[in-house]
Design an enzyme around this catalytic site. Structure first.
Site, mmCIF file in Angstrom:
data_model
loop_
_atom_site.group_PDB
_atom_site.id
_atom_site.type_symbol
_atom_site.label_atom_id
_atom_site.label_comp_id
_atom_site.label_asym_id
_atom_site.label_seq_id
_atom_site.Cartn_x
_atom_site.Cartn_y
_atom_site.Cartn_z
ATOM 1 N N ASP A 86 0.832 -1.209 0.000
ATOM 2 C CA ASP A 86 0.000 0.000 0.000
ATOM 3 C C ASP A 86 0.863 1.253 0.000
ATOM 4 O OD1 ASP A 86 -3.103 -0.811 0.829
ATOM 5 O OD2 ASP A 86 -1.629 -2.206 1.638
ATOM 6 N N GLU A 111 -5.375 6.954 -0.174
ATOM 7 C CA GLU A 111 -5.871 6.362 1.063
ATOM 8 C C GLU A 111 -4.892 6.416 2.226
ATOM 9 O OE1 GLU A 111 -8.249 2.390 2.545
ATOM 10 O OE2 GLU A 111 -7.304 2.375 0.592
ATOM 11 N N VAL A 180 -3.702 -0.172 -3.079
ATOM 12 C CA VAL A 180 -4.076 -1.591 -3.095
ATOM 13 C C VAL A 180 -5.525 -1.662 -2.622
ATOM 14 C CG1 VAL A 180 -3.624 -3.923 -2.247
ATOM 15 C CG2 VAL A 180 -1.715 -2.348 -2.617
ATOM 16 N N ASP A 181 -6.434 -1.733 -3.557
ATOM 17 C CA ASP A 181 -7.847 -1.837 -3.220
ATOM 18 C C ASP A 181 -8.164 -3.303 -2.946
ATOM 19 O OD1 ASP A 181 -10.564 -0.955 -2.967
ATOM 20 O OD2 ASP A 181 -10.954 -1.877 -4.910
ATOM 21 N N THR A 183 -7.163 -4.809 0.298
ATOM 22 C CA THR A 183 -5.937 -5.259 0.968
ATOM 23 C C THR A 183 -6.123 -6.626 1.624
ATOM 24 O OG1 THR A 183 -5.259 -2.968 1.363
ATOM 25 C CG2 THR A 183 -4.189 -4.651 2.682
ATOM 26 N N SER A 323 -12.402 -6.083 -3.764
ATOM 27 C CA SER A 323 -11.875 -4.941 -4.509
ATOM 28 C C SER A 323 -12.682 -4.540 -5.736
ATOM 29 C CB SER A 323 -10.427 -5.200 -4.933
ATOM 30 O OG SER A 323 -10.363 -5.994 -6.098
ATOM 31 N N LYS A 340 -23.818 -2.901 -4.073
ATOM 32 C CA LYS A 340 -23.262 -2.721 -2.736
ATOM 33 C C LYS A 340 -24.157 -1.787 -1.942
ATOM 34 C CE LYS A 340 -19.357 -1.438 0.102
ATOM 35 N NZ LYS A 340 -18.033 -0.775 0.203
ATOM 36 N N ASP A 352 -12.453 4.224 -4.002
ATOM 37 C CA ASP A 352 -12.956 2.858 -4.146
ATOM 38 C C ASP A 352 -13.847 2.676 -5.369
ATOM 39 O OD1 ASP A 352 -11.763 1.682 -1.878
ATOM 40 O OD2 ASP A 352 -13.291 2.522 -0.563
#
Length: 415
Positions: A86, A111, A180-181, A183, A323, A340, A352
């Site tokens: 990340d 992020e 890193v979406d 993680t 992700s 979602k 995101d």
């Protein structure tokens, strides 16, 4: 001298071969023409190359998490994990964007921060990040990017990470990065993504999505890559056995989304590197549609999603995927729906979704909130004003049915 092939005597395979080559040449010319005529040509070029580099970095770190069992994972204040990858990706992409466009001209919303890395007890973690970034930048020429004359030091790495502190907004240009979406998926050897988007005056105009573990068959989307779990330090060339992965990208308003394979070994990134157009699925019958939802239960109401699926006639079991790979699945036609609905109090972040939204829409899909309104990237770090949840799908017919099912399910929900 080789005899010339008489077209009237071509075999079926000869014809297919020539048609395939002609199709590839046509796609490459179309891709080149799009890039040359695009007002964002430099931004596009740099962003795609940077995400390719970041994917290569992540692949190496992910193997290390399994084979070395090193302490490369930390927990943030909200108990979500953060890894060396990340911070390293954020530093690398921040450095690249600043080098190409000038530090004073680059605003980055991302992020991660440097609080954990700056602590005295994190010296070993910072050293791992510095080494990872410099190892990645050393290979930059392979991706068509000049590398720094000297290795970057601790202070330069920390500065590059902390430079990503923009809050975005409705005016100006802002890069939006999720290094890193997913993680948790990354740590488990599963799906994750590197997501980079460009917001201009509140609108998402470019999206680049790197999916290093994205399989070529949608049936494998729920597959937890067990080969990573069984790798040992003695395993020869673990990266060499996992040759999947891609980078997808699109520019708002172009009506086209593209996909390139990741490079492996000593390959060099050649533009357009076998880029091919991707398109959403043509399926509009809910009983035949495949839908994705997040794996994590902490910020997702799976029970409400189940109710919506039932009300609109979805029959298949959901693909629970980590992700923004869910957006990639919609864009490439491997799935038709992503829903979602967040739990109460959770606020969606722009990093995101921004890159995935551009790619899905340009591949022919539809992305809105649950009230049918476009997502608003103009109000800072969060998707403020979001109506109940997020819906991405392959076309208007399915979208209309989902919206209807949401309203039918709402009264019985606990959101």
């Amino acid at each position: 001298m080789r005899p010339r092939l008489n077209p009237t005597h071509m075999t079926y395979h000869h014809k297919i071969l020539l048609e395939t080559k002609a199709s590839q040449a046509c796609r490459q010319n179309e891709h080149k023409h799009l890039m040359e005529d695009d007002k964002y040509v430099k931004e596009f070029d740099v962003a795609v190359r940077a995400v390719h580099m970041a994917c290569s970095l992540c692949q190496r770190v992910q193997v290390g998490l399994v084979t070395d069992c090193t302490d490369l994972v930390k927990s943030k204040d909200d108990d979500s994990p953060v890894t060396v990858a990340d911070w390293s990706v954020q530093a690398t992409i921040s450095w690249i964007l600043s080098e190409f466009f000038g530090v004073q001209n680059v605003s980055i919303v991302a992020e991660e921060d440097v609080q954990t890395l700056s602590k005295s007890e994190s010296a070993g973690l910072l050293a791992a990040v510095v080494k990872t970034v410099n190892d990645c930048l050393a290979e930059a020429p392979k991706f068509g990017i000049p590398n720094p004359e000297n290795d970057l030091g601790n202070s330069q790495i920390l500065e590059a990470i902390s430079r990503c502190n923009s809050k975005g907004g409705s005016s100006g240009r802002h890069w939006v990065l999720d290094p890193v979406d997913g993680t948790l998926g990354f740590v488990r050897g599963d799906q994750y993504a590197v997501a980079l988007a460009l917001i201009e005056d509140g609108k998402a105009v470019l999206g680049v999505l790197g999916c290093p573990n994205y399989p070529m068959k949608k049936e494998w989307l729920n597959y937890h890559h067990q080969c990573y779990q069984t790798l040992s330090k003695s395993s020869p060339s673990p990266l060499g056995i996992w040759k999947e992965g891609c980078v997808m990208y699109a520019r708002k308003g172009s009506g086209k989304a593209w996909m390139q394979p990741l490079m492996h070994g000593n390959e060099k990134l050649e533009w357009p590197n076998s880029a091919q157009l991707i398109q959403v699925s043509s399926i509009d019958d809910p009983s035949l549609a495949t839908f994705c939802e997040p794996v994590e239960k902490a910020n997702t109401n799976h029970s409400f999603t189940t109710g919506v699926a039932h009300n609109m006639g979805l029959r298949k079991r959901p693909l629970r995927v980590y992700s923004m790979v869910k957006y990639a699945a919609i864009a490439r036609g491997d799935a038709e729906i992503f829903m979602k609905f967040s739990t109460s109090g959770y606020k969606e972040k722009i990093w995101d979704h921004a890159a995935g939204v551009v790619i899905v829409e340009e591949a022919g899909g539809v992305v809105t909130d649950a009230g049918g309104r476009p997502l608003d990237f103009s109000r800072g770090v969060y998707l403020e004003g979001l109506d109940r949840g997020i819906i991405a799908c392959s076309g208007a017919t399915l979208h209309e049915k989902i919206i209807g099912a949401v309203y039918a399910s709402w009264d019985s929900s606990n959101l």
